[in-house]
Write a protein that holds these residues in place. Structure first.
Motif, short mmCIF file in Angstrom:
data_model
loop_
_atom_site.label_atom_id
_atom_site.label_comp_id
_atom_site.label_asym_id
_atom_site.label_seq_id
_atom_site.Cartn_x
_atom_site.Cartn_y
_atom_site.Cartn_z
N GLY A 72 34.73 -86.85 -73.34
CA GLY A 72 33.70 -85.82 -73.37
C GLY A 72 32.83 -85.83 -72.13
N ILE A 73 32.37 -87.02 -71.73
CA ILE A 73 31.50 -87.13 -70.55
C ILE A 73 32.25 -86.72 -69.28
CG2 ILE A 73 30.24 -88.73 -69.06
CD1 ILE A 73 29.57 -90.34 -71.59
N LEU A 74 33.46 -87.26 -69.10
CA LEU A 74 34.22 -86.97 -67.88
C LEU A 74 34.58 -85.50 -67.78
CD1 LEU A 74 35.59 -88.05 -65.34
CD2 LEU A 74 37.62 -88.52 -66.71
N LEU A 75 35.12 -84.94 -68.84
CA LEU A 75 35.52 -83.54 -68.81
C LEU A 75 34.31 -82.62 -68.66
CD1 LEU A 75 37.93 -81.64 -68.99
CD2 LEU A 75 37.67 -81.62 -71.47
N GLY A 76 33.24 -82.92 -69.42
CA GLY A 76 32.05 -82.09 -69.32
C GLY A 76 31.39 -82.16 -67.96
N ALA A 77 31.30 -83.37 -67.39
CA ALA A 77 30.68 -83.53 -66.07
C ALA A 77 31.48 -82.82 -64.99
CB ALA A 77 30.55 -85.02 -65.74
N ARG A 78 32.81 -82.90 -65.09
CA ARG A 78 33.66 -82.24 -64.09
C ARG A 78 33.55 -80.72 -64.20
NH1 ARG A 78 35.30 -82.20 -59.12
NH2 ARG A 78 37.38 -81.31 -58.82
N LEU A 79 33.69 -80.18 -65.39
CA LEU A 79 33.60 -78.74 -65.56
C LEU A 79 32.20 -78.24 -65.22
CD1 LEU A 79 35.62 -78.21 -68.88
CD2 LEU A 79 36.36 -77.77 -66.53
N GLY A 80 31.19 -79.02 -65.56
CA GLY A 80 29.82 -78.63 -65.24
C GLY A 80 29.62 -78.46 -63.75
N HIS A 81 30.12 -79.42 -62.96
CA HIS A 81 29.98 -79.31 -61.50
C HIS A 81 30.73 -78.09 -60.97
CE1 HIS A 81 29.78 -80.46 -57.26
NE2 HIS A 81 31.06 -80.11 -57.21
N CYS A 82 31.98 -77.93 -61.41
CA CYS A 82 32.81 -76.85 -60.88
C CYS A 82 32.26 -75.47 -61.24
CB CYS A 82 34.24 -76.99 -61.40
SG CYS A 82 35.08 -78.50 -60.87
N ILE A 83 31.77 -75.32 -62.46
CA ILE A 83 31.31 -74.01 -62.93
C ILE A 83 29.90 -73.70 -62.44
CG2 ILE A 83 30.72 -72.67 -64.99
CD1 ILE A 83 33.03 -74.17 -66.42
N PHE A 84 28.99 -74.68 -62.48
CA PHE A 84 27.60 -74.43 -62.13
C PHE A 84 27.32 -74.50 -60.63
CE2 PHE A 84 26.75 -76.32 -66.54
CZ PHE A 84 26.72 -75.07 -67.13
N TYR A 85 28.04 -75.37 -59.91
CA TYR A 85 27.70 -75.61 -58.51
C TYR A 85 28.70 -75.02 -57.51
CZ TYR A 85 24.03 -78.81 -60.04
OH TYR A 85 22.90 -79.34 -60.61
N GLN A 86 29.98 -74.94 -57.86
CA GLN A 86 30.97 -74.41 -56.92
C GLN A 86 31.94 -73.43 -57.58
OE1 GLN A 86 32.28 -78.43 -55.26
NE2 GLN A 86 32.12 -77.25 -53.37
N PRO A 87 31.43 -72.43 -58.30
CA PRO A 87 32.34 -71.48 -58.96
C PRO A 87 33.14 -70.66 -57.95
CG PRO A 87 30.08 -70.69 -59.05
CD PRO A 87 30.02 -72.10 -58.54
N ASP A 88 32.56 -70.41 -56.76
CA ASP A 88 33.25 -69.62 -55.75
C ASP A 88 34.50 -70.31 -55.23
OD1 ASP A 88 31.51 -71.55 -54.71
OD2 ASP A 88 31.44 -70.56 -52.75
N TYR A 89 34.57 -71.64 -55.36
CA TYR A 89 35.75 -72.38 -54.92
C TYR A 89 36.73 -72.61 -56.07
CZ TYR A 89 38.74 -76.07 -53.09
OH TYR A 89 39.84 -76.81 -52.71
N PHE A 90 36.24 -73.12 -57.17
CA PHE A 90 37.13 -73.56 -58.25
C PHE A 90 37.60 -72.43 -59.16
CE2 PHE A 90 34.91 -77.55 -57.21
CZ PHE A 90 36.00 -78.39 -57.08
N LEU A 91 36.88 -71.32 -59.22
CA LEU A 91 37.23 -70.26 -60.16
C LEU A 91 37.86 -69.05 -59.51
CD1 LEU A 91 34.06 -70.33 -62.49
CD2 LEU A 91 36.21 -71.61 -62.72
N THR A 92 38.18 -69.14 -58.22
CA THR A 92 38.70 -67.96 -57.51
C THR A 92 40.12 -68.12 -57.01
OG1 THR A 92 37.68 -68.75 -55.45
CG2 THR A 92 36.39 -67.21 -56.79
N SER A 93 40.76 -69.25 -57.31
CA SER A 93 42.14 -69.44 -56.86
C SER A 93 42.87 -70.39 -57.80
CB SER A 93 42.19 -70.00 -55.44
OG SER A 93 41.72 -71.35 -55.41
N GLY A 94 44.19 -70.29 -57.81
CA GLY A 94 44.99 -71.18 -58.63
C GLY A 94 44.83 -72.63 -58.21
#
Length: 284
Positions: A72-94
């Motif tokens: 829970g901590i690892l998955l939540g912390a990783r998704l939190g960083h990607c979605i909240f701080y770098q969505p332009d990188y992680f959510l825009t390409s495969g």
């Protein structure tokens, strides 16, 4: 020797008394950051095991807890960083979506390299932990409030060592300052900066000592949600104000009235207060 003294001995004193900070990223075969995560989680494991024993909760109900918390901590912390701080990188390409879940980075020549998870957010980790604990109590039939309170009492140990890991990595650095205890993070620049990671580590070590003392003084409140609420309120109130000493992590935050860490802290502060002051009843 106190925590500040121990950390100070690991650096060298520079001009004006500032601490020159450039430790090795690894300790033998282990990266300091990963080692600190592991130490923090294991300390919390033993603390909660002690609490379960005090409360006469069966061992077989404790056994799966570490697995739920770790994932829970690892998955939540990783998704939190990607979605909240770098969505332009992680959510825009495969490739970004793959890197969100796998600890690799794709290279320009078409290859890839193992990097570990470069980017974990504490707010996401907290949310992931809460969801994981909800799944855990669905499986074990324990009271969610009792489990949350027990985890909250141990949380300071893990939070402290995670921030020490950030310090060893010279990341999440503070703003430039002239305070005599400033750190010069040589891998970043040669400017004296607030050791924000160390401020947080000390605050979370204090939190654990306080929570352990309070659980001895008020054992009747374990299972009411009070300890969980106090933990959220303490951590994220401190996090809100300590952000004023830290550099923003992403450029878009410069245009915001509050940085992302502060914005994400507010809901957790409110939830903490609600849990502390709601009509309390012990759920066994």
């Amino acid at each position: 020797m106190g925590l500040i003294g121990l950390i100070g001995l690991m650096g060298n004193m520079g001009q004006m008394g500032y601490i020159l900070w450039n430790p090795s990223l690894s300790f033998g075969p282990f990266r300091w950051y990963s080692l600190c995560w592991l130490i923090g989680l294991m300390l919390a494991y033993f603390v909660v095991k002690r609490l379960y024993k005090e409360q006469k909760i069966k061992d077989e109900l404790f056994d799966p807890l570490f697995f739920y918390c770790f994932i829970g901590i690892l998955l939540g912390a990783r998704l939190g960083h990607c979605i909240f701080y770098q969505p332009d990188y992680f959510l825009t390409s495969g490739k970004g979506l793959v890197e969100m879940f796998l600890p690799i980075h794709f290279l320009a020549d078409g290859g890839w390299k193992f990097t570990g998870y470069e980017g974990l957010a504490s707010h996401g980790g907290t949310l992931g932990l809460i969801i994981a604990l909800w799944l855990y109590v669905k499986h074990t039939k324990l009271s969610i409030w009792r489990v949350l309170d027990n985890i909250a009492i141990a949380t300071g140990t893990t939070a402290c060592f995670i921030r020490l890991g950030n310090l060893m990595n010279s990341e999440i650095i503070g703003k430039v300052t002239d305070v005599p205890w400033a750190f010069i993070f040589e891998r970043v620049d040669m400017m004296p900066r607030h050791p924000g990671q160390l401020y947080e580590a000390i605050a979370y070590a204090i939190l654990f000592g306080l929570m352990w003392w309070l659980h001895k003084k008020m054992p009747q409140k374990i299972g009411t949600g009070w300890f969980f609420g106090f933990c959220l309120f303490y951590i994220f109130t401190f996090r809100f104000f300590i952000e004023y000493t830290k550099e923003i992590q992403e450029a878009f935050e410069a245009s915001l009235p509050l940085d992302m860490g502060q914005i994400l802290s507010i809901p957790f502060i409110v939830i903490g207060l609600v849990c502390m002051f709601r009509k309390q009843k012990t759920y066994l």
